[in-house]
Design a protein around this motif. Structure first.
Motif, PDB file in Angstrom:
ATOM      1  N   MET A  56     -49.811  10.942  23.681  1.00 49.40           N
ATOM      2  CA  MET A  56     -49.802  12.256  23.043  1.00 49.40           C
ATOM      3  C   MET A  56     -49.325  13.333  24.028  1.00 49.40           C
ATOM      4  SD  MET A  56     -52.925  14.337  21.283  1.00 49.40           S
ATOM      5  CE  MET A  56     -53.663  14.735  22.862  1.00 49.40           C
ATOM      6  N   VAL A  57     -49.816  13.294  25.269  1.00 46.99           N
ATOM      7  CA  VAL A  57     -49.417  14.284  26.270  1.00 46.99           C
ATOM      8  C   VAL A  57     -47.941  14.111  26.628  1.00 46.99           C
ATOM      9  CG1 VAL A  57     -49.799  15.116  28.626  1.00 46.99           C
ATOM     10  CG2 VAL A  57     -51.743  14.548  27.170  1.00 46.99           C
ATOM     11  N   ARG A  58     -47.479  12.865  26.726  1.00 47.63           N
ATOM     12  CA  ARG A  58     -46.057  12.634  27.023  1.00 47.63           C
ATOM     13  C   ARG A  58     -45.187  13.197  25.910  1.00 47.63           C
ATOM     14  NH1 ARG A  58     -42.780   9.377  24.895  1.00 47.63           N
ATOM     15  NH2 ARG A  58     -44.321   7.880  24.209  1.00 47.63           N
ATOM     16  N   GLN A  59     -45.579  12.975  24.661  1.00 49.33           N
ATOM     17  CA  GLN A  59     -44.805  13.507  23.537  1.00 49.33           C
ATOM     18  C   GLN A  59     -44.825  15.035  23.529  1.00 49.33           C
ATOM     19  OE1 GLN A  59     -46.706  11.402  20.332  1.00 49.33           O
ATOM     20  NE2 GLN A  59     -45.245   9.722  20.431  1.00 49.33           N
ATOM     21  N   TYR A  60     -45.979  15.612  23.859  1.00 45.20           N
ATOM     22  CA  TYR A  60     -46.078  17.067  23.975  1.00 45.20           C
ATOM     23  C   TYR A  60     -45.109  17.569  25.050  1.00 45.20           C
ATOM     24  CZ  TYR A  60     -47.926  21.585  25.429  1.00 45.20           C
ATOM     25  OH  TYR A  60     -48.045  22.897  25.786  1.00 45.20           O
ATOM     26  N   ALA A  61     -45.091  16.896  26.208  1.00 46.48           N
ATOM     27  CA  ALA A  61     -44.207  17.286  27.305  1.00 46.48           C
ATOM     28  C   ALA A  61     -42.742  17.172  26.881  1.00 46.48           C
ATOM     29  CB  ALA A  61     -44.481  16.431  28.538  1.00 46.48           C
ATOM     30  N   LEU A  80     -45.443  23.790  32.606  1.00 46.20           N
ATOM     31  CA  LEU A  80     -45.835  22.542  31.953  1.00 46.20           C
ATOM     32  C   LEU A  80     -46.583  21.637  32.929  1.00 46.20           C
ATOM     33  CD1 LEU A  80     -45.778  20.735  29.472  1.00 46.20           C
ATOM     34  CD2 LEU A  80     -43.490  19.993  30.156  1.00 46.20           C
ATOM     35  N   TYR A  81     -46.070  21.524  34.153  1.00 44.35           N
ATOM     36  CA  TYR A  81     -46.740  20.723  35.179  1.00 44.35           C
ATOM     37  C   TYR A  81     -48.175  21.214  35.382  1.00 44.35           C
ATOM     38  CZ  TYR A  81     -48.174  19.061  39.754  1.00 44.35           C
ATOM     39  OH  TYR A  81     -48.894  18.514  40.775  1.00 44.35           O
ATOM     40  N   HIS A  82     -48.347  22.539  35.541  1.00 43.05           N
ATOM     41  CA  HIS A  82     -49.682  23.098  35.781  1.00 43.05           C
ATOM     42  C   HIS A  82     -50.605  22.901  34.582  1.00 43.05           C
ATOM     43  CE1 HIS A  82     -48.824  24.614  39.715  1.00 43.05           C
ATOM     44  NE2 HIS A  82     -47.764  25.277  39.275  1.00 43.05           N
ATOM     45  N   LYS A  83     -50.073  23.008  33.384  1.00 43.21           N
ATOM     46  CA  LYS A  83     -50.896  22.798  32.185  1.00 43.21           C
ATOM     47  C   LYS A  83     -51.430  21.363  32.143  1.00 43.21           C
ATOM     48  CE  LYS A  83     -50.880  23.271  27.211  1.00 43.21           C
ATOM     49  NZ  LYS A  83     -51.428  24.482  26.697  1.00 43.21           N
ATOM     50  N   ILE A  84     -50.571  20.393  32.422  1.00 49.21           N
ATOM     51  CA  ILE A  84     -50.993  18.988  32.414  1.00 49.21           C
ATOM     52  C   ILE A  84     -51.953  18.729  33.567  1.00 49.21           C
ATOM     53  CG2 ILE A  84     -50.203  16.599  32.664  1.00 49.21           C
ATOM     54  CD1 ILE A  84     -47.551  17.542  31.317  1.00 49.21           C
ATOM     55  N   ASP A  85     -51.648  19.277  34.741  1.00 48.53           N
ATOM     56  CA  ASP A  85     -52.488  19.070  35.921  1.00 48.53           C
ATOM     57  C   ASP A  85     -53.866  19.708  35.748  1.00 48.53           C
ATOM     58  OD1 ASP A  85     -52.918  18.083  38.564  1.00 48.53           O
ATOM     59  OD2 ASP A  85     -52.585  20.110  39.338  1.00 48.53           O
ATOM     60  N   ARG A  89     -56.687  14.977  32.840  1.00 51.29           N
ATOM     61  CA  ARG A  89     -56.938  13.662  32.250  1.00 51.29           C
ATOM     62  C   ARG A  89     -55.798  12.678  32.464  1.00 51.29           C
ATOM     63  NH1 ARG A  89     -59.299  14.987  26.378  1.00 51.29           N
ATOM     64  NH2 ARG A  89     -58.332  17.008  26.636  1.00 51.29           N
ATOM     65  N   VAL A  90     -54.603  13.170  32.752  1.00 52.69           N
ATOM     66  CA  VAL A  90     -53.472  12.287  33.053  1.00 52.69           C
ATOM     67  C   VAL A  90     -52.774  12.802  34.305  1.00 52.69           C
ATOM     68  CG1 VAL A  90     -53.087  11.581  30.651  1.00 52.69           C
ATOM     69  CG2 VAL A  90     -51.878  13.559  31.551  1.00 52.69           C
ATOM     70  N   GLU A  91     -52.028  11.943  34.942  1.00 49.70           N
ATOM     71  CA  GLU A  91     -51.323  12.317  36.168  1.00 49.70           C
ATOM     72  C   GLU A  91     -50.049  13.058  35.765  1.00 49.70           C
ATOM     73  OE1 GLU A  91     -49.577  12.926  39.520  1.00 49.70           O
ATOM     74  OE2 GLU A  91     -48.515  11.417  38.376  1.00 49.70           O
ATOM     75  N   PRO A  92     -49.882  14.314  36.202  1.00 47.16           N
ATOM     76  CA  PRO A  92     -48.763  15.124  35.698  1.00 47.16           C
ATOM     77  C   PRO A  92     -47.377  14.624  36.092  1.00 47.16           C
ATOM     78  CG  PRO A  92     -49.945  16.305  37.421  1.00 47.16           C
ATOM     79  CD  PRO A  92     -50.728  15.067  37.116  1.00 47.16           C
ATOM     80  N   VAL A  93     -47.194  14.140  37.307  1.00 49.08           N
ATOM     81  CA  VAL A  93     -45.855  13.685  37.716  1.00 49.08           C
ATOM     82  C   VAL A  93     -45.448  12.456  36.908  1.00 49.08           C
ATOM     83  CG1 VAL A  93     -44.478  12.752  39.626  1.00 49.08           C
ATOM     84  CG2 VAL A  93     -45.981  14.716  40.012  1.00 49.08           C
TER      85      VAL A  93
END
Length: 119
Positions: A56-61, A80-85, A89-93
């Motif tokens: 889901m996060v990958r699709q959002y990205a 986007l990086y900061h939002k995921i980081d 819950r998931v590794e942003p890179v």
């Protein structure tokens, strides 16, 4: 480590037999085996898998990256990086690498360039 699970009754919530084969059985091995059995159980019952959140996060990205304007790409990538980081819950890179379909090292280089251009 090898983990196999067997179900005799499709209506049961979990497997009736679990076999774990490993060089050494430790508490870490058993925790990992437990996670694998949870994933197999979800797959067996056709439920969303444990990794569904990552997808889901990958699709959002992917969606956010596709919407970034050329002149705001670097700022948008960092946001986007900061939002995921910040979610944690998931590794942003790794997530951005999957979304951008490029190696993680390339994403790290893009982030370095973005930091330089935004600063």
């Amino acid at each position: 480590m090898n983990v196999s699970a067997e179900w005799d009754d499709p209506a049961s919530e979990g497997p009736q037999r679990v076999t774990v084969t490993a060089g050494e059985i430790t508490s870490r091995t058993l925790r990992r085996a437990g996670r694998l059995v949870d994933e197999m159980t979800a797959e067996f019952h056709e439920m969303p898998s444990v990794g569904a959140y990552r997808v889901m996060v990958r699709q959002y990205a992917e969606d956010r990256l596709a919407e970034l304007p050329a002149d705001g790409f670097h700022r948008g990538l960092l946001d986007l990086y900061h939002k995921i980081d910040d979610d944690g819950r998931v590794e942003p890179v790794a997530t951005l690498a999957a979304a951008m379909r490029m190696p993680e090292e390339s994403v790290r280089a893009c982030l370095r360039v973005a930091r330089q251009r935004v600063a």
